[in-house]
Design an enzyme around this catalytic site. Structure first.
Site, PDB file in Angstrom:
ATOM      1  N   GLY A  82       1.172   0.090   8.625  1.00 47.48           N
ATOM      2  CA  GLY A  82       0.759   0.663   9.906  1.00 47.48           C
ATOM      3  C   GLY A  82      -0.369   1.645   9.659  1.00 47.48           C
ATOM      4  CB  SER A 101      -5.721   2.247   2.022  1.00 50.37           C
ATOM      5  OG  SER A 101      -5.136   1.035   1.641  1.00 50.37           O
ATOM      6  CB  SER A 103      -6.048  -2.310   4.321  1.00 47.67           C
ATOM      7  OG  SER A 103      -4.821  -2.246   5.021  1.00 47.67           O
ATOM      8  CD  GLU A 104      -5.349  -4.656   9.420  1.00 47.99           C
ATOM      9  OE1 GLU A 104      -6.503  -5.027   9.728  1.00 47.99           O
ATOM     10  OE2 GLU A 104      -4.447  -5.452   9.108  1.00 47.99           O
ATOM     11  CG  HIS A 109      -1.585  -1.944  13.000  1.00 41.64           C
ATOM     12  ND1 HIS A 109      -0.988  -2.999  13.662  1.00 41.64           N
ATOM     13  CD2 HIS A 109      -1.581  -2.269  11.686  1.00 41.64           C
ATOM     14  CE1 HIS A 109      -0.655  -3.922  12.765  1.00 41.64           C
ATOM     15  NE2 HIS A 109      -0.990  -3.493  11.561  1.00 41.64           N
ATOM     16  CG  HIS A 162      -0.164  -8.109  11.360  1.00 35.71           C
ATOM     17  ND1 HIS A 162      -1.487  -8.111  10.996  1.00 35.71           N
ATOM     18  CD2 HIS A 162       0.319  -6.908  10.954  1.00 35.71           C
ATOM     19  CE1 HIS A 162      -1.776  -6.979  10.371  1.00 35.71           C
ATOM     20  NE2 HIS A 162      -0.696  -6.236  10.345  1.00 35.71           N
TER      21      HIS A 162
HETATM   22 ZN    ZN Z   1      -0.481  -4.312   9.751  1.00 37.80          ZN
END
Ligand code: ZN
Length: 217
Positions: free
Chosen positions: A27, A47, A77-78, A97, A160
């Site tokens: 997340g 991250s 990483s997103e 997220h 996901h």
């Molecule tokens: Zn994710």
């Protein structure tokens, strides 16, 4: 710089962690900021760090090009997904997220969360769509997320998790928690029998009321 906003992200991360909307290091959270010249900046979580150990100095600030302006950690990483959403949707300033359980169950099954209950309809702005599948961290995932978020404050990411957006961190949190709650309701209602949906007409009235009259306006 932006100590207050950094603290807001750290506090919200812990809240999401304690409420089990996020587990382990998965997340991520971000906020859109403006520097003193009016240039857009993004404040993001690092991250792969444990939320319980994350301090304000671990957060990363990036510019519109995605270059690190402040911070010594690798950003989430997103990152591509966060930046793409900010660039595509002007009126939001926070993104969360999560991989929360019930919502991810719907994302795995590829099931849209339909318009069933008032709170979700009002805050999300309609049903919760499932974005097409793409690998985490990719440009494709970023594009599919934006597509699914059209005129909505939240969406599911296929196989996901959840993406919740809003004008503020609290608004983005509400998006995530309402999606999780509604996913749970949908699954329970299916077990009990038929899922009765609200009409588009009633849903529109609810959204209108929420946007213009609800709360201490
Ligand atoms: Zn994710």
């Amino acid at each position: 710089m932006f100590e207050k906003e950094k603290q807001q992200i750290v506090n919200m991360s812990l809240r999401l962690y304690n409420e089990k909307l996020i587990v382990g290091t998965w997340g991520n959270l971000s906020m859109r900021l403006k520097d003193k010249n009016g240039e857009e900046l993004y404040l993001v979580t690092p991250s792969g760090m444990e939320y319980e150990d994350t301090k304000i100095e671990d957060l990363v600030i990036l510019n519109e090009q995605g270059d690190i302006v402040e911070g010594h950690r690798n950003p989430t990483s997103e990152l591509k997904m966060h930046i793409k959403i900010y660039k595509s949707i002007n009126n939001i300033n926070a993104i969360i997220h999560t991989h929360s359980t019930y919502a991810t169950a719907c994302a795995v099954a590829g099931v849209t969360i339909p318009m069933m209950v008032e709170d979700m309809i009002q805050h999300i702005g309609g049903d919760v769509r499932v974005a097409k599948y793409a690998l985490p961290g990719t440009d494709e995932l970023a594009s599919y997320a934006v597509e699914a978020l059209k005129e909505r404050n939240g969406a599911l990411l296929k196989n996901h998790g959840v993406i919740g957006i809003g004008k503020s961190m609290v608004d983005a949190y509400k998006s995530c928690i309402l999606i999780e709650k509604s996913a749970k309701i949908l699954i329970y209602a299916k077990i009990l029998g038929h899922v009765h949906l609200l009409s588009t007409e009633d849903a529109e009235k609810m959204i209108e009321y929420y946007n213009n009259k609800y709360g201490q306006k």
